[in-house]
Design an enzyme around this catalytic site. Structure first.
Site, PDB file in Angstrom:
ATOM      1  N   ARG A 227       7.235   5.275  -9.102  1.00  8.44           N
ATOM      2  CA  ARG A 227       7.231   4.009  -9.492  1.00  8.44           C
ATOM      3  C   ARG A 227       8.795   3.455 -10.119  1.00  8.44           C
ATOM      4  NH1 ARG A 227       3.828   3.545  -7.427  1.00  8.44           N
ATOM      5  NH2 ARG A 227       1.585   3.007  -7.911  1.00  8.44           N
ATOM      6  N   HIS A 275       7.831   0.275  -0.106  1.00  5.35           N
ATOM      7  CA  HIS A 275       6.709   1.507  -0.750  1.00  5.35           C
ATOM      8  C   HIS A 275       5.305   1.920  -0.396  1.00  5.35           C
ATOM      9  CE1 HIS A 275       4.754   0.576  -4.945  1.00  5.35           C
ATOM     10  NE2 HIS A 275       4.315   1.900  -4.393  1.00  5.35           N
TER      11      HIS A 275
END
Length: 312
Positions: A227, A275
């Protein structure tokens, strides 16, 4: 009949419907915005970044499945019902994808690939020296399903592997385990290539700041596929500027998409991916969701049920 309420914005739903129906053609698969009425009967939500308040408007939802391993895109909804079960994605495709990404980037930093690419851009015939894999210390920060699969991919190359976890893990051959915050600095100090795979929680937010990143040996590389909130980006950039950190691979960022004007785009020794380290595959995800719906219907605990106290 099982009903699945699907939410994935700006992406075709057909492939997901087809994969669900390939396993169980009786499932009623309903894509947003056509979720119908809460009076239509019990249902399970299968979502990625649902609009705030949507889940609350459907009290017939018995559980929420996340399309990804992370659940912060669900928990950020201020109107999310407090007692609704949330299941993190843990399908085989996601694990395989993360293992591939970690292996690729560990090899890239081990063999100094960003340095070679930068030299190529300058038309510079530059040779670099790399240590044997057995002399390269890889540290996996976060040793859940994704971390353990990544370690399994690295083992055949004989890397010196360590893993850090919040809670104790079983002993295993070829992995040195570090547990708890009191062991974090020791773990960092023995790590030449750091792989961040931690979830987003209050405890992990900005965990890797200037001080902690400086605990890594000089010349270490940083990979983050967990993250974006894990790393203080300005602190990482400062250590890259000084040469203390040799390079980084970043798949996640504090704000996404990464601003097109952000300075880190122009770092020759940083690999940026959008991502996409481990994209959920419709075929394996369909099997995972249907398997866990069956567990819920049988009164069993589903795999990867969110622990709201831990945040993952």
């Amino acid at each position: 009949m099982t009903r699945i309420l699907f939410y994935l914005d700006d992406y075709p739903h057909d492939i997901w419907r087809e994969c669900i129906h390939a396993i169980d053609p009786t499932v009623e698969f309903i894509g947003n915005p056509d979720w119908g009425s809460p009076d239509d009967g019990d249902a399970y939500a299968f979502v990625w970044e649902p609009e705030p308040g949507l889940i609350k408007r459907y009290p017939n939802i018995k559980a929420v499945f996340s399309l990804g391993a992370g659940v912060d895109h669900i928990l950020c909804d201020p109107d999310l019902p407090a007692d609704i079960p949330i299941i993190r994605m843990g399908d085989e495709g996601l694990k395989e994808g993360m293992a591939e990404f970690v292996l690729m980037n560990v090899l890239m930093h081990h063999r100094k690939t960003p340095e070679l690419i930068a030299a190529q851009r300058q038309h510079h015939w530059k040779r670099v020296f790399s240590l044997a894999a057995k002399d390269v210390r890889v540290g996996i920060l976060g040793y859940g399903a994704l971390g353990s699969r990544a370690a399994a991919a690295l083992k055949p190359l004989a890397y010196d592997i360590a893993a850090w976890s919040r809670s104790p893990k079983p002993e295993e051959a070829g992995i040195s385990h570090f547990t708890g915050m009191e062991k974090l600095n020791e773990f960092l100090a023995r790590t030449d290539i750091l792989v961040g795979l931690l979830p987003s929680t209050k405890e992990t937010e900005n965990l890797l700041d200037f001080d902690r990143l400086s605990r890594l040996p000089e010349g270490a590389a940083v990979i983050n596929a967990g993250r974006g909130s894990l790393i203080v980006l300005d602190d990482l950039m400062a250590l890259l500027d000084s040469g203390y950190i040799s390079g980084a691979s970043l798949d996640v960022f504090p704000e996404e998409p990464l601003n097109e004007n952000h300075k880190i785009w122009d770092y020759d020794n940083v690999v940026i991916t959008p991502h996409s380290a481990a994209i959920t595959r419709p075929d394996t995800a369909a099997e995972y969701v249907l398997r866990n719906i069956k567990r819920l219907e049988n009164g069993e605990t589903p795999e990867n049920l969110l622990d709201t106290n831990l945040g993952y």
